[in-house]
Design an enzyme around this catalytic site. Structure first.
Site, PDB file in Angstrom:
ATOM      1  N   ARG A   1      41.551  30.848  67.220  1.00 27.65           N
ATOM      2  CA  ARG A   1      41.768  30.520  65.802  1.00 27.65           C
ATOM      3  C   ARG A   1      40.623  29.669  65.250  1.00 27.65           C
ATOM      4  O   ARG A   1      40.330  29.714  64.058  1.00 27.65           O
ATOM      5  CB  ARG A   1      43.121  29.842  65.580  1.00 27.65           C
ATOM      6  CG  ARG A   1      43.534  29.785  64.108  1.00 27.65           C
ATOM      7  CD  ARG A   1      44.981  29.384  63.900  1.00 27.65           C
ATOM      8  NE  ARG A   1      45.883  30.497  63.914  1.00 27.65           N
ATOM      9  CZ  ARG A   1      46.313  31.166  62.812  1.00 27.65           C
ATOM     10  NH1 ARG A   1      45.893  30.817  61.620  1.00 27.65           N
ATOM     11  NH2 ARG A   1      47.135  32.164  62.924  1.00 27.65           N
TER      12      ARG A   1
ATOM     13  N   GLN B   1      60.194  23.304  69.047  1.00 26.96           N
ATOM     14  CA  GLN B   1      59.850  24.225  67.963  1.00 26.96           C
ATOM     15  C   GLN B   1      60.035  25.671  68.403  1.00 26.96           C
ATOM     16  O   GLN B   1      59.994  26.574  67.582  1.00 26.96           O
ATOM     17  CB  GLN B   1      58.391  24.039  67.542  1.00 26.96           C
ATOM     18  CG  GLN B   1      58.103  22.727  66.855  1.00 26.96           C
ATOM     19  CD  GLN B   1      56.620  22.551  66.591  1.00 26.96           C
ATOM     20  OE1 GLN B   1      56.005  21.621  67.096  1.00 26.96           O
ATOM     21  NE2 GLN B   1      56.020  23.426  65.794  1.00 26.96           N
TER      22      GLN B   1
ATOM     23  N   PHE C   1      54.831  19.282  64.394  1.00 22.54           N
ATOM     24  CA  PHE C   1      53.396  19.443  64.131  1.00 22.54           C
ATOM     25  C   PHE C   1      52.677  20.276  65.193  1.00 22.54           C
ATOM     26  O   PHE C   1      51.471  20.176  65.348  1.00 22.54           O
ATOM     27  CB  PHE C   1      52.698  18.082  63.967  1.00 22.54           C
ATOM     28  CG  PHE C   1      53.462  17.112  63.112  1.00 22.54           C
ATOM     29  CD1 PHE C   1      53.632  17.366  61.760  1.00 22.54           C
ATOM     30  CD2 PHE C   1      54.053  15.981  63.655  1.00 22.54           C
ATOM     31  CE1 PHE C   1      54.368  16.495  60.960  1.00 22.54           C
ATOM     32  CE2 PHE C   1      54.787  15.110  62.864  1.00 22.54           C
ATOM     33  CZ  PHE C   1      54.946  15.367  61.504  1.00 22.54           C
TER      34      PHE C   1
ATOM     35  N   ALA D   1      52.427  28.357  63.296  1.00 21.94           N
ATOM     36  CA  ALA D   1      51.520  29.214  62.536  1.00 21.94           C
ATOM     37  C   ALA D   1      51.933  29.300  61.062  1.00 21.94           C
ATOM     38  O   ALA D   1      51.661  30.300  60.395  1.00 21.94           O
ATOM     39  CB  ALA D   1      51.439  30.611  63.159  1.00 21.94           C
TER      40      ALA D   1
ATOM     41  N   GLU E   1      50.361  24.692  57.589  1.00 23.56           N
ATOM     42  CA  GLU E   1      49.044  24.284  58.096  1.00 23.56           C
ATOM     43  C   GLU E   1      47.928  24.223  57.051  1.00 23.56           C
ATOM     44  O   GLU E   1      47.050  23.375  57.150  1.00 23.56           O
ATOM     45  CB  GLU E   1      48.623  25.254  59.216  1.00 23.56           C
ATOM     46  CG  GLU E   1      49.512  25.180  60.445  1.00 23.56           C
ATOM     47  CD  GLU E   1      49.339  26.406  61.342  1.00 23.56           C
ATOM     48  OE1 GLU E   1      49.666  27.525  60.893  1.00 23.56           O
ATOM     49  OE2 GLU E   1      48.882  26.237  62.479  1.00 23.56           O
TER      50      GLU E   1
END
Lengths: 493, 784
Positions: B325, B212, B243, B530, B732
């Protein structure tokens, strides 16, 4: 000795052409052969243990009912077991020179793919379903997809696609429909009645000509690995890298693939798959039909055999406890000698069964419960479908005229080192009135019968509690009434 | 094939805000989409297999690889000594993530050596022959039992505070204190980790990596090889799922393949077996969340204190930002008058946990929703009432209840409207009553319902990651080649960005070619993570396209001697003054006139800033919202359950492609539900993962999705900020919609004690956990 001629190569149809493989290892998987030897890479490897379905292909075989195609997991299907079959991969779904297949069109239009890695497997499973049932119910689609994992879509789009397939026409150019007569002819020609022997030493496989030939082979090589559906042995290879040579493949043996009922006893040949056993069992003993639909996914049920489920002796095999509760017997054969024993006596200890060298499981005989008896089997697992049992309870109750327990046979899986009867619980219940008080009083006795383990599937505490509660559930279900006692995904038909 | 575009069309085919099928859908269903393991191998390709630690914590006393080397087909065995550059792929710069273990092992399954053989099968078999002696040390396997204030942490924790939470809690009329265990999650991308490295001349190497983060992988490979980044090219056409699991976790395979390829001057492929993948690569962090909340009799939260202890595993990886987060989402959609929240990224001897869709945010929200439940049970109200009491002020309301724990003002809050509409469309009140009646009548089956909101912050909290690049070429025939820094893992990113480019040029989508992501075309890219893919890369591609369109406009104005504002891009054509010229013809003319028809685009998100030391900033450009209402039936004898129905209303702003977005919402919800229900990671006391394959680790099946599943998008919403065509991120935010299932299970469990006791149902809520919670509640109420 058998007089079958001997052939030293495997022959089968791959999509549109016949292939002959002379140099085949006993543990060569169909998936690796497709991807590495044939560079056919539409079929994917997701798990290499028959649980994700990314490698789904169809295998066609001639049966008593004609040519039947079934979805299987190529990752744990051994090449040697395909002699005389028709292997159909994703590369063969699209009609030659034509448009996409209805299954493929629906998957595209309803956004059934995201990353696309699982998609060829889904297409093959849905293709297999579509051939059998062009207008399936949601329950039927879900059953056909139990062996296919998708991590992206949440399945809703795939379900929409599956419901819509028949809107795309009948698929007149469906390759398997177009070729059907020719395939039957070719497969018939491939049946030469020969025993197949390939390789030697640590790389030897045998495909016996018939059951008598199998008996002879096994007597001569009692240490051979017997492979029926390979849903377990497949993992010995892909995960544990065990040497399994010599291998004797028996999944094709017609003589072991018969299921019939006589005098109230259903006899299931050791090579009968879950799928093949489903119709008769679900009709005669509905609880077993429901159970079978929760064993593995469709691909595993198409490959895995009830005989294998028994013979490998696992404490969490799903068929032994209900069979034991029903009073099943098992026939073992060595050469021409046969013996029949109560099924529960086959399981001696963990990893140890009453099977002599050179002997094999030939059939299991399951009495159909009497009309005035009650029979139920309950499987508990973390995920409802395509999961291995945490605990499984089977109950077979016959009441006397006065409402007392004339006979009860209770057997569990997942609670001990073998499938095991709850003898102490049975003893407490027998002769007592079948009431809540009796049932509650019997719960104590579970501690005498079972000392379950804690593992990744469940804790000992949960297993014990759930096992007891299954007796409560059974009691509640025998009381009738309209109150729901179990959760269900689909209304019973 | 040069298809003739419609030159009279009123609209182009495949512009923004149109439902388009995935660009690779045809290839997916035909089995012709190429993943890395499907590529034809260069002649002489070698295969790598990993040798993994069999203990969770220990000193490597001796590593005898002679039998491995002697095994059939083995070319060589690599250990840390064969790493030519730094034996480190730590994305945090903490130097704590070796490519291959050196001196010690810190988790069961850690790669110690790597076999290079002629076939993958030979490499795997040989890897089992190693004789390794360990001096075993006691492993730390779980975070429960650790002290989040004192025990070893892998990186600096974060504290957020606003107001005096301790004083506010102390002064509150009501207080509750509790703790929650929340499990991790394996990504279970269907395509496991894989890389194919092809050596080039000098120091060059090309690595096809299922990653990714191609730029990050490039830097890590360069670091491990000891060469400049310019020598390393990373390419990825598509992944079979990511993912978050291929944000940093792809680097190890890429580095190993590259090292071996350079050493043997042959292409080298490594593809992990599923069990190895699950054992040796990081997962979603499991958490222990301690909380204390003060509130009034109505259920208004007055102050709250959280400790989010997360299982980082043996190294930092992304655990710092994941913990951050979690704190950023410990408010979910609620205003806290006073708040104190702290993270503790704890060291354990387990695999180093990593990014996973939501990146700690969902864990923060699960903790928050537990607190909401606690308040509801304490004051005897429906949790939905408590939720509504505590929402942030709605957009446009001039109130005070709009500041987050990190001091950002929430300006775009639309949760009230979403929840109100969903309450209505799902008939929450009516079903709540029906469920109460059902539960009163039934002894064995109990039903439960919950409606939970989501507010998800969009932006990387690492500010420099909020940039993107794109490269657009217009060829002289008018066809367009599009490239950008984002990666495709199934989410339809390439399609959305292509729609943006088609829209800019006003040409049909099929004129825009989607191409593989490569570090050679667009450098210094951020990982596709993100949820930022379309926001950032769509903007960068739009920027590139606009540069070219400007040049075409200027060229046309000059050539036809008209003002530039009389050059208008119409579908597949351009109106130049009084005449219309096909796009292709205009391009051809521009080429002949030597106009540059290629442009590099760039974008950086405005407004955002974040001061971690102070815990203050405008961390997020905007928020995405959504809500889900789920109903479950629970068997109180066994704990088994089914999800009867789920209704979702989710905000994606002005959708670029509703078909794709609905797929993201459905898939995200089911993945979130799986995390909180059947997906259980079990480590034994020796630190061995016991659920390392789909036979033991249970992600949802088709038959686990809600029996009735209604998903809708908020057609009325648009991004408050000028995002790409006013759309919002969608990767997400839908995942935590799955919290509604956990809360519905909790509601069903609570019914056995007449909703008097908060069930404190931990996650994943397996049938076992559900039954044990029922038993606990029954025992507690029986005592009273």
């Amino acid at each position: 000795m058998s007089s079958a001629p001997i052939r030293n190569e495997i022959r089968f149809l791959l999509n549109g052409r016949e292939v002959t493989v002379r140099d085949v290892a006993p543990d060569a998987t169909l998936l690796d052969w497709l991807r590495l030897d044939r560079s056919m890479r539409g079929t994917k490897e997701g798990c290499a243990e028959g649980d994700c379905g990314a490698c789904t292909v169809l295998v066609g075989k001639l049966t008593a009912g004609g040519l039947v195609y079934e979805s299987v997991n190529a990752c744990i299907r051994f090449l040697g077991s395909l002699d005389g079959c028709h292997v159909v991969t994703i590369e063969h779904v699209q009609p030659v020179g034509g448009d996409l297949h209805p299954v493929q069109k629906a998957m595209i239009d309803f956004h059934g793919s995201q990353c696309g890695f699982c998609t060829p497997g889904f297409v093959m499973s849905l293709y297999g379903l579509w051939m059998k049932d062009a207008n399936p119910s949601d329950a039927t689609i879900e059953k056909a997809l139990q062996g296919n994992l998708c991590r992206c879509t949440g399945y809703e789009a795939i379900m929409r696609a599956a419901r819509a397939i028949s809107d795309y026409g009948k698929g007149a150019s469906d390759p398997l429909a177009v070729e059907r007569a020719a395939v039957i002819e070719k497969l018939t020609k491939l049946r030469d009645g020969a025993r197949v022997e390939v390789g030697s030493g640590k790389a030897r496989l045998v495909v016996p000509a018939d059951v008598d030939d199998f008996a002879a082979v096994l007597e001569a090589e009692p240490k051979a690995t017997i492979v029926a559906g390979s849903t377990d042995v497949g993992l010995w290879v892909t995960k544990h890298m065990r040497d399994i040579s010599p291998v004797v493949f028996i999944g094709h043996l017609e003589g072991l693939r018969r299921i019939s009922e006589k005098d109230g006893v259903i006899t299931i040949g050791a090579g009968v798959t879950y799928t093949e056993a489903f119709d008769l069992l679900s009709q005669r003993i509905p609880a077993l039909g429901e159970l079978i639909n929760r064993i593995g996914g469709e691909q595993v049920r198409n490959m895995g055999t009830i005989g294998g489920n028994i013979a490998n002796g696992s404490p969490i095999g799903d068929t032994p406890p209900p069979f034991i509760a029903l009073g099943a017997t098992l026939t073992l054969r060595k050469g021409a000698e046969r013996r029949t024993i109560p099924l529960e006596e086959f399981f001696i200890a963990y990893g140890k069964q009453d099977r002599q060298p050179g002997e094999f499981v030939e059939a299991v005989h399951v009495p159909v419960p009497a009309k005035d008896s009650r029979f139920a089997v309950y499987k508990i697992s973390k995920r409802r479908d395509e999961d291995i049992t945490a605990a499984l309870g089977a109950f077979h109750l016959t009441l006397a005229a006065d409402g007392t327990v004339a006979q009860i046979r209770i057997a569990y899986g997942g609670m001990a080192a073998t499938p095991k009867r709850a003898a102490a619980v049975e003893a407490v219940l027998t002769g007592k009135p079948w009431t809540e008080v009796t049932v509650e009083a019997a719960l104590e006795a579970y501690a005498q019968d079972f000392t379950p383990l804690t593992d990744m599937r469940a804790s000992a505490e949960y297993r014990m509690l759930a096992a007891r509660n299954l007796l409560r559930r059974f009691f509640a279900e025998t009381q009738g009434g309209s109150e729901p006692i179990q959760v269900s995904r689909h209304q019973a038909a | 094939m040069n298809k003739h575009s419609d030159l009279k069309a009123a609209r182009i085919v495949g512009g923004v805000h149109s439902d388009q099928r995935h660009d690779s859908a045809h290839k997916h269903v035909a089995g012709t989409a190429v993943y890395i393991d499907d590529m034809p191998e260069p002649a002489g390709t070698l295969h790598a297999g990993l040798g993994l630690s069999t203990v969770a914590h220990g000193i490597l006393k001796s590593v005898d690889l002679s039998s491995v080397r002697a095994a059939p087909g083995v070319v060589d065995v690599l250990t840390y000594e064969d790493v030519p550059g730094e034996n480190d792929i730590s994305p945090s710069g903490m130097h704590d993530d070796p490519v291959l273990a050196e001196g010690k092992v810190q988790f069961h399954g850690q790669p110690i050596f790597c076999v290079i053989a002629e076939t993958r099968e030979q490499a795997r078999r040989a890897a089992r022959l190693a004789k390794i002696e360990y001096e075993e040390l006691d492993p730390i396997v779980h975070i429960w039992g650790l002290d989040p204030e004192k025990d070893k942490q892998v990186t600096t924790p974060l504290t957020l505070k606003r107001g005096d939470a301790a004083a506010a809690i102390a002064a509150s009329p009501r207080r509750v204190k509790g703790s929650m265990k929340l499990g991790g999650q394996d990504h279970f991308y269907l395509e496991g980790q894989v890389a194919l490295a092809v050596p080039g001349e000098d120091d060059e190497i090309l690595v096809y990596s299922s990653t990714q983060g191609p730029s990050e992988t490039q830097h890590m490979v360069a670091h491990a090889l000891g060469v400049p980044s310019h020598a390393v090219t990373i390419e990825v056409r598509r992944m079979g799922g990511g993912f978050g699991g291929k944000e940093t976790q792809a680097n190890q395979c890429a580095a190993i393949a590259a090292i071996a390829a350079k050493k043997f001057k042959r292409a080298v492929k490594i593809r992990l077996d599923r069990d190895e993948d699950m054992t040796a690569t990081g997962k979603r962090h499991d958490f222990v969340i301690d909380y204390e909340v003060g509130f009034d009799e109505e259920g208004h939260i007055l102050g709250v204190d959280y400790m989010f202890a997360l299982n980082a595993g043996f190294s930092a990886d992304l655990s710092g930002p994941v913990g951050d987060r979690a704190l950023f989402h410990c408010d979910n959609a609620y205003f806290y008058p006073a708040v104190h929240a702290k993270s503790a990224p704890l060291y354990t001897n387990t695999v180093s946990n990593t990014a996973f869709r939501g990146f700690g945010g969902p864990q923060g929200m699960v903790g928050c929703e537990r607190v909401i439940e606690e308040v509801a049970f304490a004051v005897g109200k429906d949790p939905l009432e408590i939720r509504k009491l505590n929402f942030y002020d709605a957009m446009g309301v001039a109130g005070e209840r709009n500041v987050t724990p990190y001091h950002q003002k929430v300006e775009d809050c639309i949760i009230q409207r979403i929840v109100a509409e969903l309450e209505e469309s799902a008939d929450y009140a009516g079903r709540r009553r029906a469920i109460a009646e059902f539960n009163a009548k039934n002894r064995f089956i109990k039903r439960g319902i919950a409606l939970t909101p989501v507010k998800f912050g969009i932006s990387f909290t690492k500010t420099e990651s909020n940039q993107a690049g794109a490269l657009v070429h217009v060829y002289s025939d008018g066809s367009v080649h599009m490239n950008h820094g984002g990666t495709e893992m199934g989410q339809g990113l390439h399609l959305k960005v292509a729609q943006v480019v088609a829209e800019e040029f006003q040409i049909d989508l099929d004129r825009v070619k989607i191409t593989a992501t490569t570090t050679a075309k667009v450098p210094n890219t951020s990982p596709t993570a993100a949820s930022s893919g379309a926001d950032l890369n769509g903007m960068a591609a739009q920027n590139a396209a606009r540069q070219i369109r400007k040049r075409l406009t200027d060229f046309a104005a000059d050539r036809y001697q008209i003002p530039a504002d009389q050059v208008v891009f119409l579908p597949n054509r351009v109106r130049v003054g009084n005449q219309e010229i096909s796009f292709n013809d205009l391009v051809k003319q521009a080429y002949i006139a030597r106009v540059q028809l290629s442009a590099a685009g760039h974008y950086k998100t405005p407004k955002i800033h974040w001061d971690r030391a102070k815990g203050r900033g405008h961390a997020f450009y905007y928020y995405a919202y959504g809500a889900a209402c789920s109903e479950v039936s629970v068997d109180t004898l066994t704990g088994e359950y089914v999800v009867e129905r789920t209704d979702i209303l989710h905000d994606v702003g002005r959708s670029l492609n509703r078909a794709i977005d609905i797929g993201q919402v459905e898939g995200g919800f089911v993945q979130g539900m799986g995390w909180l229900t059947t997906e259980e990671l079990v480590w034994d006391e020796k630190g061995r993962l016991r659920t390392h394959a789909p036979s033991t680790y249970k992600i949802p099946l088709a038959s686990d999705r809600p029996k009735v599943f209604n998903v809708a998008l908020t057609d009325w919403s648009e991004a408050y900020e000028p995002t790409i065509h006013r759309s919002k991120a969608v990767g997400e935010p839908p995942l935590p919609l799955g919290i509604s299932v956990l809360q519905a299970l909790s509601d069903a469990v609570a019914s056995v004690a007449d909703h008097k006791v908060c069930p404190r149902l931990d996650a994943p809520a397996t049938p076992e956990r559900v039954l044990m919670a029922i038993e606990r509640l029954r025992a507690e109420t029986a005592d009273k």
